[in-house]
Motif scaffolding. Sequence first.
Motif, mmCIF file in Angstrom:
data_model
loop_
_atom_site.group_PDB
_atom_site.id
_atom_site.type_symbol
_atom_site.label_atom_id
_atom_site.label_comp_id
_atom_site.label_asym_id
_atom_site.label_seq_id
_atom_site.Cartn_x
_atom_site.Cartn_y
_atom_site.Cartn_z
ATOM 1 N N ARG A 100 0.794 -1.222 -0.092
ATOM 2 C CA ARG A 100 0.137 0.069 -0.143
ATOM 3 C C ARG A 100 0.895 1.364 -0.005
ATOM 4 O O ARG A 100 0.699 2.185 -0.764
ATOM 5 C CB ARG A 100 -0.708 -0.202 1.372
ATOM 6 C CG ARG A 100 -1.831 1.078 1.481
ATOM 7 C CD ARG A 100 -2.625 1.014 2.659
ATOM 8 N NE ARG A 100 -3.384 2.135 2.988
ATOM 9 C CZ ARG A 100 -4.150 2.808 2.513
ATOM 10 N NH1 ARG A 100 -4.803 1.984 1.468
ATOM 11 N NH2 ARG A 100 -4.678 3.925 2.857
ATOM 12 N N ASN A 101 1.942 1.254 0.887
ATOM 13 C CA ASN A 101 2.580 2.296 1.022
ATOM 14 C C ASN A 101 3.916 2.746 0.416
ATOM 15 O O ASN A 101 4.405 3.888 0.263
ATOM 16 C CB ASN A 101 2.674 2.640 2.772
ATOM 17 C CG ASN A 101 1.475 2.684 3.667
ATOM 18 O OD1 ASN A 101 0.914 3.698 3.370
ATOM 19 N ND2 ASN A 101 1.206 1.613 3.877
ATOM 20 N N LYS B 8 2.238 1.369 -3.790
ATOM 21 C CA LYS B 8 1.087 2.060 -3.992
ATOM 22 C C LYS B 8 0.081 1.353 -4.632
ATOM 23 O O LYS B 8 -0.716 1.670 -5.380
ATOM 24 C CB LYS B 8 1.332 3.443 -4.752
ATOM 25 C CG LYS B 8 2.555 4.125 -4.298
ATOM 26 C CD LYS B 8 2.219 5.010 -3.079
ATOM 27 C CE LYS B 8 3.275 5.790 -2.543
ATOM 28 N NZ LYS B 8 2.979 6.286 -1.054
#
Length: 192
Positions: A109-110, A113
Motif C-alpha cells: 500500500r505505502n 502504491k
Amino acid sequence: MTTLVLGLNGSPRREGNSEFLLREALRGAASKGASIVQVDLAFMDVSPCRACDACFSDGRCSLRDDMDQLYGLMEKADAIIIASPIYFSGMSSHTKTVVDRCQALWARRNVLKEARAPGDGAIILVAAQPNAKFDNALSELRAFLIGIGVRPTEKMTLGGLDRKGMVADMPASLERAFDIGRSLVPDINASP
Ligand SMILES: Cc1cc2nc3c(=O)[nH]c(=O)nc-3n(C[C@H](O)[C@H](O)[C@H](O)COP(=O)(O)O)c2cc1C
C-alpha cells in the motif's frame, strides 16, 4: 457481491473470552448476510518478521508459512475484526507476530502504491484486571489497521475477565460484540 468479514482470534485459549466475543461479532456479521471466516492465529505456523525488506520490492514476504494463505484473505476481506487478550498491557504475542508480518501488506500500500479496496475494522480486547490498560494495544492495532488500509471503526474493551470463557455468561457483552459485527456489514437491503 457478498461482504466478507474476517475474524482474527489472537488467544491461544480455545473457547477463551476473545474467541467467544469474536464468534458473536462474526455471528452478527453473518446475520446481515456476510460471509465469515475465523482464523485462530495461535494455531498457525507463523514466524516473526525478519525485517529483510524484500516486501518493499514486490510486496511479497520472503518467508513461507501459514501467512501465505492469510495475506490473501486479509486483502480480500471487506472488514477485519481482531480479538486479542491483553498480555502485560499489550496484545498477545500471537497477534503481534501476525501484525508484524503484515509489513508486506503495508509495503504494497505505502511503498508500491497498490491500494487495497478500503474496508472497516473492529478491535476487541479482553483482560483480567477490572481496571486493565487497553491503550497500548488499541493504539498499536489502530495503527496497524490504518497502515494496511482498513478504517478502525469499532472497538470493545472488557476487563474483569480472568477465567477462560467466562464472558459466555455475560449476555450484554455478547450482544455488544454481535452488534459490532452487524455494524461492519452494509445494509444492502435498506430502502432508499
Ligand atoms: C501471559 C499473560 C499476560 C497477561 N497480562 C495481563 C495484563 O497485563 N493485564 C490484565 O488485565 N490481564 C492480563 N492477563 C490475563 C488475560 O488477559 C485474561 O485472562 C483474558 O481473559 C484472556 O483472554 P482469552 O480467554 O481470550 O485467552 C494475562 C494473561 C497471560 C496468560
